[in-house]
Write a protein that holds these residues in place. Structure first.
Motif, PDB file in Angstrom:
ATOM      1  N   GLU A   7      44.289  36.146  35.292  1.00  0.00           N
ATOM      2  CA  GLU A   7      43.649  37.406  35.665  1.00  0.00           C
ATOM      3  C   GLU A   7      42.198  37.144  36.024  1.00  0.00           C
ATOM      4  O   GLU A   7      41.497  36.402  35.341  1.00  0.00           O
ATOM      5  N   LEU A   8      41.805  37.758  37.117  1.00  0.00           N
ATOM      6  CA  LEU A   8      40.426  37.604  37.555  1.00  0.00           C
ATOM      7  C   LEU A   8      39.490  38.332  36.595  1.00  0.00           C
ATOM      8  O   LEU A   8      39.869  39.330  35.982  1.00  0.00           O
ATOM      9  N   PRO A   9      38.270  37.846  36.474  1.00  0.00           N
ATOM     10  CA  PRO A   9      37.311  38.538  35.608  1.00  0.00           C
ATOM     11  C   PRO A   9      37.015  39.939  36.140  1.00  0.00           C
ATOM     12  O   PRO A   9      37.041  40.174  37.341  1.00  0.00           O
ATOM     13  N   ARG A  10      36.760  40.847  35.256  1.00  0.00           N
ATOM     14  CA  ARG A  10      36.444  42.221  35.626  1.00  0.00           C
ATOM     15  C   ARG A  10      35.192  42.655  34.886  1.00  0.00           C
ATOM     16  O   ARG A  10      34.960  42.249  33.764  1.00  0.00           O
ATOM     17  N   TRP A  11      34.424  43.504  35.517  1.00  0.00           N
ATOM     18  CA  TRP A  11      33.256  44.061  34.864  1.00  0.00           C
ATOM     19  C   TRP A  11      33.699  45.175  33.940  1.00  0.00           C
ATOM     20  O   TRP A  11      34.559  45.979  34.280  1.00  0.00           O
ATOM     21  N   ASP A  12      33.111  45.212  32.784  1.00  0.00           N
ATOM     22  CA  ASP A  12      33.385  46.310  31.859  1.00  0.00           C
ATOM     23  C   ASP A  12      32.391  47.423  32.165  1.00  0.00           C
ATOM     24  O   ASP A  12      31.224  47.342  31.787  1.00  0.00           O
ATOM     25  N   ALA A  86      30.675  48.996  41.370  1.00  0.00           N
ATOM     26  CA  ALA A  86      31.323  48.012  40.488  1.00  0.00           C
ATOM     27  C   ALA A  86      32.839  48.130  40.571  1.00  0.00           C
ATOM     28  O   ALA A  86      33.553  47.119  40.584  1.00  0.00           O
ATOM     29  N   SER A  89      33.847  46.755  44.037  1.00  0.00           N
ATOM     30  CA  SER A  89      33.605  45.311  44.136  1.00  0.00           C
ATOM     31  C   SER A  89      34.679  44.496  43.435  1.00  0.00           C
ATOM     32  O   SER A  89      35.002  43.390  43.870  1.00  0.00           O
ATOM     33  N   THR A  90      35.215  45.038  42.371  1.00  0.00           N
ATOM     34  CA  THR A  90      36.232  44.293  41.630  1.00  0.00           C
ATOM     35  C   THR A  90      37.649  44.629  42.072  1.00  0.00           C
ATOM     36  O   THR A  90      38.572  43.898  41.735  1.00  0.00           O
ATOM     37  N   ASN A  91      37.812  45.720  42.822  1.00  0.00           N
ATOM     38  CA  ASN A  91      39.152  46.086  43.274  1.00  0.00           C
ATOM     39  C   ASN A  91      39.025  46.923  44.546  1.00  0.00           C
ATOM     40  O   ASN A  91      39.048  48.157  44.496  1.00  0.00           O
ATOM     41  N   ASP A  94      41.351  49.890  45.322  1.00  0.00           N
ATOM     42  CA  ASP A  94      41.306  51.119  44.525  1.00  0.00           C
ATOM     43  C   ASP A  94      40.898  52.255  45.464  1.00  0.00           C
ATOM     44  O   ASP A  94      39.721  52.498  45.706  1.00  0.00           O
TER      45      ASP A  94
END
Length: 124
Positions: A7-12, A86, A89-91, A94
């Motif tokens: 799994e790719l890193p994701r920002w919390d 954010a 950038s991560t998906n 979406d």
């Protein structure tokens, strides 16, 4: 080659808002829109156009009030925009986040046009 997918890193970003459809985000977005409407009304009330202000005393207090309102709106804008950026950038797939990013961009264009009006009013 390793067949297992990592799994790719994701920002919390849950510390900012739990989700786009959370009551916290919806409330913050509604408050932002209300602030934008109030800023528009403030411009109208003070007659902020490209024309010169009518009285120096009034223009100073109007300028102070408008700058405070713009600063407050910009602070909220940064929080909303950073959160949505954010997410996108991560998906990038979406679709809800991408759509919200577009809506925010359109709303920020309104703020930019108000700032341009203010700039013209100041130099007039």
């Amino acid at each position: 080659m390793n067949a297992a997918r990592t799994e790719l890193p994701r920002w919390d970003v849950e510390s900012i808002f739990p989700s786009l459809d959370s009551s916290e985000y919806v409330s913050a977005r509604e408050a932002w829109r209300a602030s934008l409407d109030e800023l528009r009304a403030l411009f109208e009330r003070h007659g902020i156009t490209a024309d010169p202000p009518s009285a120096a005393e009034d223009s100073g207090s109007a300028l102070e009030e408008v700058i405070a309102a713009i600063s407050s709106l910009e602070e909220s804008t940064r929080r909303l925009s950073s959160y949505v950026r954010a997410l996108v950038s991560t998906n990038a797939s979406d679709s809800a986040a991408v759509a919200e990013q577009s809506r925010l961009s359109a709303d920020r264009a309104t703020v930019a046009s108000l700032q341009t009006r203010l700039d013209r009013w100041i130099v007039a």
